[in-house]
Design an enzyme around this catalytic site. Sequence first.
Site, mmCIF file in Angstrom:
data_model
loop_
_atom_site.group_PDB
_atom_site.id
_atom_site.type_symbol
_atom_site.label_atom_id
_atom_site.label_comp_id
_atom_site.label_asym_id
_atom_site.label_seq_id
_atom_site.Cartn_x
_atom_site.Cartn_y
_atom_site.Cartn_z
ATOM 1 N N SER A 1 42.126 40.835 45.620
ATOM 2 C CA SER A 1 41.788 40.541 43.939
ATOM 3 C C SER A 1 40.967 39.333 43.902
ATOM 4 O O SER A 1 40.598 39.056 42.491
ATOM 5 C CB SER A 1 43.160 40.528 43.572
ATOM 6 O OG SER A 1 43.652 41.791 43.466
ATOM 7 N N ILE A 2 40.717 38.543 44.637
ATOM 8 C CA ILE A 2 39.470 37.639 44.491
ATOM 9 C C ILE A 2 38.390 38.203 44.011
ATOM 10 O O ILE A 2 37.555 37.448 43.344
ATOM 11 C CB ILE A 2 39.202 36.860 45.689
ATOM 12 C CG1 ILE A 2 40.749 35.834 46.155
ATOM 13 C CG2 ILE A 2 38.108 35.711 45.656
ATOM 14 C CD1 ILE A 2 40.498 35.154 47.512
#
Length: 554
Positions: free
Chosen positions: A166-167
């Site tokens: 999710s970065i």
Amino acid sequence: MYRLRSAVTARAATPGGWARGCGLRGVHQRAGLPPLGHGWVGGLGLGLGLALGVKLAGGLSGAAPAPLPAVPDPEVSPLTEPPPQLEQPLAQCSSQTPTTPLNKRFARAIESSRDLLHRIKDEVGAPGIVVGVSVDGKEVWSEGLGYADVENRVPCKPETVMRIASISKSLTMVALAKLWETGKLNLDIPVQHYVPEFPEKEYEGEKVSVTTRLLISHLSGIRHYEKDMKKVKEEKAYKALKMMKETMESDQEKQLKEKGGKRNENNDFAKAKTEQDNEAKGRNSKPGKKKNDFEQGELYLKEKFETSIESLRLFKNDPLFFKPGSQFLYSTFGYTLLAAIVERASGYKYLDYMQKIFHDLDMLTTVQEENEPVIYNRARFYVYNKKRRLVNTPYVDNSYKWAGGGFLSTVGDLLKFGNAMLYGYQVGLFKNSNENLLPGYLKPETMAMIWTPVPNTEMSWDREGKYAMAWGVVEKKQTYGSCRKQRQYASHTGGAVGASSVLLVLPEELDGEATNNKVPPRGIIVSIICNMQSVGLNSTALKIALEFDKERSD
């Protein structure tokens, strides 16, 4: 015997050996006696060798034969080099950046942080973990622990490529911000203006609007991987009631201390129970067991989606779980819709537009995850099965969620990204003291907007923070004097099939005088990637950042 004599004679003949006034020859010469010839050296070597041999034989005469493994290697000279030391278990699978003056300056912080990572790695049983730290824009430490590939015993190293999960959302935010800065994207109009393929929505019979801004901060009401609306709403209600109860109990304790009695205790609990009953509306307050993300089938999709528009069919016809803007519901699918918005606003395919951004940011090892291409230094990903055995994760295709969790990267690239964001955030503070500074990739006002906490949001990896725009942000806070002081920081964590990650930015606390003779970025960046899922890394990254910040201040 020949090897023994050779070793002794070589020692005696060297300029720094026994002949330099510290052996028998030196004593002989200092006594005023005639100098000894070269034959003396050979004689001495032979004599010492014979004496040593006799003594060795005598010492072994009454002893039991030594086991074969204990016999020294005949190719190793016992007088010229020590016996080999046993390797530590992790010595062969730990790789780090070369030592520099900066490394030496932060040696204590590196040592304590390495120890912390070893403990985390051992606690969770992670095969491999890679860390990178930069201070004021310069990388001071990067190291790999454990294995990137367990089967082939390939060690982790700073160049190891892993899923950042999710970065990826924070990367997508840069694309949206660039389009907003150039006037190509309006954050506050309905998404149908850019993506008419996404149908208009209603909530409880009322027409509602989903905007880009709401999508970015997970306030759109679009679902995540859990499809059961009832379970999601029950869980949200339970968390809200639990938080309210904790708050009321805390307030009640303060009131009791102030009033010295329990006059209001029964009234407060009665009021709390009434509110809880009304909110639950006959349901049990504790929700039924909800599957975690790694038990959801959509996380393991193997279907290849050619475009972001095509992947919308997974969720575009599903009802909204909440009225847009009313409640926070973390949604990776919301970022799939954002990828489609990037395509329409920019005129480029999403991946092509992102590759341009990666090129500008010098993130040369950051790519979308695909199975077919050969990607050098790519790690394998692991999970423990029900028998607690380490196994390879199943094959997944992340083409449906490039924007929300589909990129691969290294700790070095993530440090570059973090520093670019920090530079843009701070450069406005330095303009008065240094007019020659280059502009940031994003403008200071844009970065200030991105790192401003949004109301009605949550930061699941740190309860003291709020979600902003594709980043979680904890604001500076100190409640009591000479007590805990909360530093401002921004971070995003990631969890994917067989992978966990975090990128954390700890800005330096600057004032007017602090900018003199300095240039941005000023602060600590920490990135950690791991080839094991469900590993919480944010608190570890924060501890490491504070450790380096302390060393930097000292």
